[in-house]
Write an enzyme that holds these catalytic residues in place. Structure first.
Site, mmCIF file in Angstrom:
data_model
loop_
_atom_site.group_PDB
_atom_site.id
_atom_site.type_symbol
_atom_site.label_atom_id
_atom_site.label_comp_id
_atom_site.label_asym_id
_atom_site.label_seq_id
_atom_site.Cartn_x
_atom_site.Cartn_y
_atom_site.Cartn_z
ATOM 1 N N GLY A 166 40.372 39.713 33.273
ATOM 2 C CA GLY A 166 39.397 39.578 34.343
ATOM 3 C C GLY A 166 38.371 40.684 34.216
ATOM 4 O O GLY A 166 38.672 41.755 33.679
ATOM 5 N N GLN A 171 31.476 46.199 36.821
ATOM 6 C CA GLN A 171 32.130 46.955 35.753
ATOM 7 C C GLN A 171 31.280 47.058 34.494
ATOM 8 O O GLN A 171 31.613 47.828 33.598
ATOM 9 C CB GLN A 171 33.481 46.324 35.405
ATOM 10 C CG GLN A 171 34.522 46.462 36.494
ATOM 11 C CD GLN A 171 35.821 45.824 36.063
ATOM 12 O OE1 GLN A 171 36.020 44.625 36.253
ATOM 13 N NE2 GLN A 171 36.698 46.620 35.471
ATOM 14 N N CYS A 192 43.377 48.361 35.038
ATOM 15 C CA CYS A 192 41.958 48.048 35.198
ATOM 16 C C CYS A 192 41.198 48.615 34.000
ATOM 17 O O CYS A 192 41.432 49.761 33.596
ATOM 18 C CB CYS A 192 41.435 48.666 36.493
ATOM 19 S SG CYS A 192 39.689 48.385 36.782
ATOM 20 N N LEU A 193 40.285 47.824 33.446
ATOM 21 C CA LEU A 193 39.512 48.285 32.290
ATOM 22 C C LEU A 193 38.636 49.480 32.623
ATOM 23 O O LEU A 193 38.314 50.277 31.743
ATOM 24 C CB LEU A 193 38.666 47.132 31.733
ATOM 25 C CG LEU A 193 39.457 45.942 31.189
ATOM 26 C CD1 LEU A 193 38.514 44.820 30.769
ATOM 27 C CD2 LEU A 193 40.347 46.353 30.029
ATOM 28 N N HIS A 241 42.298 41.033 42.439
ATOM 29 C CA HIS A 241 41.874 42.286 41.804
ATOM 30 C C HIS A 241 40.361 42.267 41.543
ATOM 31 O O HIS A 241 39.652 43.224 41.868
ATOM 32 C CB HIS A 241 42.651 42.473 40.493
ATOM 33 C CG HIS A 241 42.292 43.696 39.721
ATOM 34 N ND1 HIS A 241 43.150 44.759 39.589
ATOM 35 C CD2 HIS A 241 41.175 44.029 39.025
ATOM 36 C CE1 HIS A 241 42.563 45.703 38.841
ATOM 37 N NE2 HIS A 241 41.364 45.272 38.481
ATOM 38 N N GLU A 242 39.866 41.176 40.964
ATOM 39 C CA GLU A 242 38.436 41.088 40.640
ATOM 40 C C GLU A 242 37.575 40.941 41.897
ATOM 41 O O GLU A 242 36.482 41.500 41.966
ATOM 42 C CB GLU A 242 38.166 39.938 39.661
ATOM 43 C CG GLU A 242 38.872 40.062 38.321
ATOM 44 C CD GLU A 242 38.650 41.392 37.612
ATOM 45 O OE1 GLU A 242 37.562 41.989 37.753
ATOM 46 O OE2 GLU A 242 39.572 41.854 36.918
ATOM 47 N N HIS A 302 36.748 44.199 43.243
ATOM 48 C CA HIS A 302 35.653 44.880 42.536
ATOM 49 C C HIS A 302 34.288 44.573 43.159
ATOM 50 O O HIS A 302 33.447 45.464 43.277
ATOM 51 C CB HIS A 302 35.621 44.495 41.050
ATOM 52 C CG HIS A 302 36.469 45.352 40.182
ATOM 53 N ND1 HIS A 302 36.289 46.713 40.057
ATOM 54 C CD2 HIS A 302 37.524 45.044 39.385
ATOM 55 C CE1 HIS A 302 37.182 47.207 39.228
ATOM 56 N NE2 HIS A 302 37.949 46.207 38.801
#
Length: 195
Positions: free
Chosen positions: A45, A50, A107-108, A149-150, A153
């Site tokens: 995701g 991001q 998380c990236l 999660h996304e 963001h």
């Protein structure tokens, strides 16, 4: 094109993202770049903030990870789930429901940190796809987790915000190091400017 992923500490990750219209310049290319960037970083995701765009877009693709889980762990928690590959534009939370359960998330934008996060197992969203067609859908399983999660963001929330105060204190130094660029990653990242 593979874009650099914005690291923890950059203010854009804390900003509530803006509504997107069809007239947003380069939208189709941005969506392609989001997928390319996510795959290059082995993610499932990725949200537009991001990669430096404070707009309400995120993408999800759980298909590859579910295929690998089927091979590696035939008794995994998401058995029988078909996986989901989807673009979400202007998503609005309608309802969260089901049972709350813990799952290990990463998380990236916060590399090398994974923690068990408690979330409910269902989320209903209203959103538009990449053609701006409206949908209202209930998601569950792994897709439901990744979407929550996304979605966080685009609301300016990070998965570490769901941790206890004690856990946050224990991670403080690691998080500071990430914001300073003192982390070894195998994908392109952009770190906050030093003051």
């Amino acid at each position: 094109m593979i874009l650099p992923i914005i690291a923890y500490g950059d203010p854009i990750l804390r900003k509530k993202a803006s509504i997107v219209t069809k007239a947003y310049p380069g939208l189709e290319v941005l969506i392609e770049n989001l997928f390319e960037t996510m795959y290059a970083a082995s993610g499932i995701g990725l949200a537009a903030p991001q990669v430096g765009h404070a707009i309400r877009i995120f993408i999800v693709d759980t298909i590859p990870v579910l295929k690998n889980l089927d091979k590696e762990d035939p008794d995994h928690d998401f058995k029988g789930e078909p996986g989901l590959k989807q673009v979400f534009i202007n998503a609005k939370l309608i309802e969260k429901g089901g049972e709350a359960w813990r799952y290990n998330e990463g998380c990236l934008s916060i590399p090398k940190i994974r923690e068990d996060i408690q979330r409910t197992d269902e989320i209903t969203l209203e959103y538009e796809d990449e053609h701006f067609k409206k949908h209202r859908t209930l998601f569950s399983g792994l897709a439901g987790r990744v979407i929550q999660h996304e979605f966080d963001h685009i609301e300016g929330i990070l998965f570490t915000d769901h941790l206890s105060p004690l856990k946050k204190r224990l991670l403080k130094k690691k998080m500071e190091n990430i914001s300073k660029g003192l982390v070894d990653v195998d994908y392109k990242m952009r770190f906050p400017q030093k003051k």
